[in-house]
Write a protein that holds these residues in place. Structure first.
Motif, PDB file in Angstrom:
ATOM      1  N   THR A  13     -15.640  16.985  30.870  1.00 34.32           N
ATOM      2  CA  THR A  13     -16.090  17.054  29.481  1.00 34.32           C
ATOM      3  C   THR A  13     -15.694  18.385  28.849  1.00 34.32           C
ATOM      4  O   THR A  13     -15.207  18.429  27.717  1.00 34.32           O
ATOM      5  N   ALA A  14     -15.892  19.465  29.592  1.00 34.07           N
ATOM      6  CA  ALA A  14     -15.545  20.788  29.078  1.00 34.07           C
ATOM      7  C   ALA A  14     -14.033  20.936  28.929  1.00 34.07           C
ATOM      8  O   ALA A  14     -13.549  21.541  27.962  1.00 34.07           O
ATOM      9  N   THR A  15     -13.291  20.389  29.876  1.00 31.28           N
ATOM     10  CA  THR A  15     -11.833  20.478  29.809  1.00 31.28           C
ATOM     11  C   THR A  15     -11.300  19.723  28.594  1.00 31.28           C
ATOM     12  O   THR A  15     -10.380  20.182  27.908  1.00 31.28           O
ATOM     13  N   ASN A  16     -11.900  18.570  28.304  1.00 30.89           N
ATOM     14  CA  ASN A  16     -11.514  17.823  27.110  1.00 30.89           C
ATOM     15  C   ASN A  16     -11.816  18.645  25.854  1.00 30.89           C
ATOM     16  O   ASN A  16     -11.004  18.707  24.930  1.00 30.89           O
ATOM     17  N   ALA A  17     -12.979  19.280  25.832  1.00 29.23           N
ATOM     18  CA  ALA A  17     -13.346  20.105  24.675  1.00 29.23           C
ATOM     19  C   ALA A  17     -12.425  21.311  24.536  1.00 29.23           C
ATOM     20  O   ALA A  17     -12.201  21.804  23.420  1.00 29.23           O
ATOM     21  N   PHE A  18     -11.872  21.772  25.661  1.00 31.00           N
ATOM     22  CA  PHE A  18     -10.974  22.928  25.628  1.00 31.00           C
ATOM     23  C   PHE A  18      -9.730  22.640  24.792  1.00 31.00           C
ATOM     24  O   PHE A  18      -9.229  23.514  24.083  1.00 31.00           O
ATOM     25  N   VAL A  19      -9.246  21.399  24.864  1.00 27.15           N
ATOM     26  CA  VAL A  19      -8.090  21.009  24.050  1.00 27.15           C
ATOM     27  C   VAL A  19      -8.436  21.147  22.572  1.00 27.15           C
ATOM     28  O   VAL A  19      -7.654  21.693  21.777  1.00 27.15           O
ATOM     29  N   HIS A  20      -9.628  20.679  22.180  1.00 23.51           N
ATOM     30  CA  HIS A  20     -10.077  20.808  20.795  1.00 23.51           C
ATOM     31  C   HIS A  20     -10.206  22.288  20.417  1.00 23.51           C
ATOM     32  O   HIS A  20      -9.860  22.681  19.297  1.00 23.51           O
ATOM     33  N   ALA A  21     -10.720  23.080  21.356  1.00 21.90           N
ATOM     34  CA  ALA A  21     -10.906  24.506  21.087  1.00 21.90           C
ATOM     35  C   ALA A  21      -9.566  25.204  20.867  1.00 21.90           C
ATOM     36  O   ALA A  21      -9.432  26.053  19.970  1.00 21.90           O
ATOM     37  N   LEU A  22      -8.574  24.853  21.676  1.00 14.06           N
ATOM     38  CA  LEU A  22      -7.238  25.428  21.499  1.00 14.06           C
ATOM     39  C   LEU A  22      -6.676  25.106  20.123  1.00 14.06           C
ATOM     40  O   LEU A  22      -6.167  25.985  19.410  1.00 14.06           O
ATOM     41  N   GLU A  23      -6.766  23.837  19.748  1.00 15.60           N
ATOM     42  CA  GLU A  23      -6.209  23.406  18.470  1.00 15.60           C
ATOM     43  C   GLU A  23      -6.967  24.036  17.299  1.00 15.60           C
ATOM     44  O   GLU A  23      -6.372  24.388  16.274  1.00 15.60           O
ATOM     45  N   PHE A  24      -8.288  24.174  17.453  1.00 14.36           N
ATOM     46  CA  PHE A  24      -9.084  24.805  16.394  1.00 14.36           C
ATOM     47  C   PHE A  24      -8.696  26.276  16.265  1.00 14.36           C
ATOM     48  O   PHE A  24      -8.573  26.797  15.147  1.00 14.36           O
ATOM     49  N   ALA A  25      -8.496  26.934  17.410  1.00 11.60           N
ATOM     50  CA  ALA A  25      -8.091  28.345  17.391  1.00 11.60           C
ATOM     51  C   ALA A  25      -6.746  28.517  16.694  1.00 11.60           C
ATOM     52  O   ALA A  25      -6.551  29.458  15.915  1.00 11.60           O
ATOM     53  N   LYS A  26      -5.826  27.605  16.964  1.00 11.41           N
ATOM     54  CA  LYS A  26      -4.527  27.650  16.289  1.00 11.41           C
ATOM     55  C   LYS A  26      -4.709  27.501  14.779  1.00 11.41           C
ATOM     56  O   LYS A  26      -4.093  28.230  13.993  1.00 11.41           O
ATOM     57  N   MET A  27      -5.581  26.579  14.385  1.00  6.74           N
ATOM     58  CA  MET A  27      -5.782  26.282  12.971  1.00  6.74           C
ATOM     59  C   MET A  27      -6.367  27.473  12.214  1.00  6.74           C
ATOM     60  O   MET A  27      -5.956  27.774  11.092  1.00  6.74           O
ATOM     61  N   VAL A  28      -7.343  28.158  12.814  1.00  5.71           N
ATOM     62  CA  VAL A  28      -8.035  29.248  12.108  1.00  5.71           C
ATOM     63  C   VAL A  28      -7.479  30.621  12.463  1.00  5.71           C
ATOM     64  O   VAL A  28      -8.041  31.637  12.076  1.00  5.71           O
ATOM     65  N   ASP A  29      -6.360  30.635  13.223  1.00  5.17           N
ATOM     66  CA  ASP A  29      -5.777  31.892  13.686  1.00  5.17           C
ATOM     67  C   ASP A  29      -6.824  32.666  14.496  1.00  5.17           C
ATOM     68  O   ASP A  29      -7.205  33.788  14.146  1.00  5.17           O
ATOM     69  N   GLY A  30      -7.257  32.039  15.571  1.00  5.87           N
ATOM     70  CA  GLY A  30      -8.321  32.632  16.370  1.00  5.87           C
ATOM     71  C   GLY A  30      -7.948  32.860  17.819  1.00  5.87           C
ATOM     72  O   GLY A  30      -6.864  32.494  18.276  1.00  5.87           O
ATOM     73  N   GLU A  31      -8.856  33.480  18.539  1.00  2.00           N
ATOM     74  CA  GLU A  31      -8.730  33.679  19.973  1.00  2.00           C
ATOM     75  C   GLU A  31      -9.936  33.068  20.659  1.00  2.00           C
ATOM     76  O   GLU A  31     -10.997  32.892  20.040  1.00  2.00           O
ATOM     77  N   LEU A  32      -9.795  32.713  21.933  1.00  2.00           N
ATOM     78  CA  LEU A  32     -10.876  32.076  22.688  1.00  2.00           C
ATOM     79  C   LEU A  32     -11.450  33.038  23.714  1.00  2.00           C
ATOM     80  O   LEU A  32     -10.712  33.703  24.449  1.00  2.00           O
ATOM     81  N   ILE A  33     -12.776  33.096  23.744  1.00  2.00           N
ATOM     82  CA  ILE A  33     -13.477  33.825  24.798  1.00  2.00           C
ATOM     83  C   ILE A  33     -14.180  32.779  25.655  1.00  2.00           C
ATOM     84  O   ILE A  33     -15.115  32.115  25.190  1.00  2.00           O
ATOM     85  N   LEU A  34     -13.716  32.593  26.880  1.00  2.00           N
ATOM     86  CA  LEU A  34     -14.283  31.595  27.776  1.00  2.00           C
ATOM     87  C   LEU A  34     -15.515  32.171  28.473  1.00  2.00           C
ATOM     88  O   LEU A  34     -15.465  33.272  29.024  1.00  2.00           O
ATOM     89  N   LEU A  35     -16.614  31.437  28.422  1.00  2.00           N
ATOM     90  CA  LEU A  35     -17.854  31.869  29.051  1.00  2.00           C
ATOM     91  C   LEU A  35     -18.265  30.877  30.131  1.00  2.00           C
ATOM     92  O   LEU A  35     -18.441  29.686  29.847  1.00  2.00           O
ATOM     93  N   HIS A  36     -18.388  31.363  31.353  1.00  2.00           N
ATOM     94  CA  HIS A  36     -18.956  30.540  32.420  1.00  2.00           C
ATOM     95  C   HIS A  36     -20.283  31.175  32.812  1.00  2.00           C
ATOM     96  O   HIS A  36     -20.346  32.328  33.233  1.00  2.00           O
TER      97      HIS A  36
END
Length: 278
Positions: A13-36
């Motif tokens: 589920t999280a891995t699927n959401a990661f794809v959305h997060a990547l695309e959203f980051a591209k759209m808003v010119d963002g970076e991802l901070i992964l939290l475990h």
């Protein structure tokens, strides 16, 4: 550059959401901070084992090793989608998930949080007692929640629910800004119940205020608010639904299995929850 927090347990589920997060980051010119985030066991003071610290250090090490093993898999996903340019950084924290998310938001100056939802019915499990439901009530930045079965597709239409309050207008402007980045249109829904107090003049003023934007307003008369929102999402081809409330009871009611059952798998739509300041 926008900073996006992505809590993950490295599940499907999280891995699927990661794809959305990547695309959203591209759209808003963002970076991802992964939290475990993980929780260490709590021992009764009367039964603390002699090797107490050894146990804790071992558990911390195992979490670190898993974290270290999973990160390259996520980077590989980014490369496969030609998104390797998205900056990724990482946080490994022990303790309560919601507390850690709040801490990360403050320390890393987070603009958005993106999380995957659990359960076969997607939203139903998400809003019933899960960690993500608690996050909804506890954080003050926009939260994008991704149902487990939601396959990524470009955002073309954003749904926006409103009651035409002044604070809703500010939120709509935020949504329009996102829509422009996505080259999407916004469809606003107001469910006019038998006791609604919004007059036609107010609605007309909103239409005039946003006349130059790619925004449509829909007023539907019904006392079945939740069902009307679900119908709106389905029949207006909404790709992303914006909800302007963090009242958990409302979400639990709108996404319970009895309502979502009739929509089956076609109703796996991400939700962008925007906190409304009083």
């Amino acid at each position: 550059m926008k900073r996006i927090l992505f809590p993950t347990d490295f599940s499907e589920t999280a891995t699927n959401a990661f794809v959305h997060a990547l695309e959203f980051a591209k759209m808003v010119d963002g970076e991802l901070i992964l939290l475990h985030s993980f929780e260490l066991p709590v021992f009764d003071n009367q039964f603390v084992p002699e090797n107490y610290m050894v146990i804790f250090e071992s558990l911390q090490l195992s979490q670190f090793e898993m974290f270290k093993d999973e990160i390259p898999k996520l980077r590989a996903i980014a490369e496969e989608r030609n998104l390797a340019q998205i900056k990724l950084s990482h946080r490994l924290m022990d303790g309560d998930l919601v507390y850690n998310i709040r801490t990360a938001i403050k320390e890393d100056k987070i603009d958005y949080v993106i999380m995957g939802t659990e359960g076969a019915t997607g939203w139903a499990e998400f809003f019933y007692g899960s960690n993500t439901a608690n996050v909804l009530t506890d954080i003050k930045v926009p939260l994008l929640s991704i149902p487990a079965q939601a396959i990524y597709k470009p955002i073309k239409t954003i749904g926006f629910t409103t009651r035409f309050r002044p604070k809703d207008k500010k939120a709509l402007k935020e949504v329009i800004a996102i829509a422009k980045l996505a080259h999407a249109k916004v469809k606003c829904l107001y469910v006019k119940t038998s006791d609604s107090d919004v007059d036609k003049q107010t609605i007309k003023e909103w239409e005039n205020d946003f006349a130059q934007e790619a925004v449509e307003f829909f007023v539907v008369s019904s006392d079945e608010v939740k069902e009307t929102i679900l119908d709106f999402v389905l029949y207006k081809d909404i790709d992303l639904l914006t909800m302007l409330t963090y009242k958990r009871g409302f979400f639990e009611g709108i996404f319970n299995p009895s309502l979502t059952k009739k929509f089956a798998t076609s109703f796996e739509v991400p939700i962008l929850s925007i906190h409304l300041k009083e």
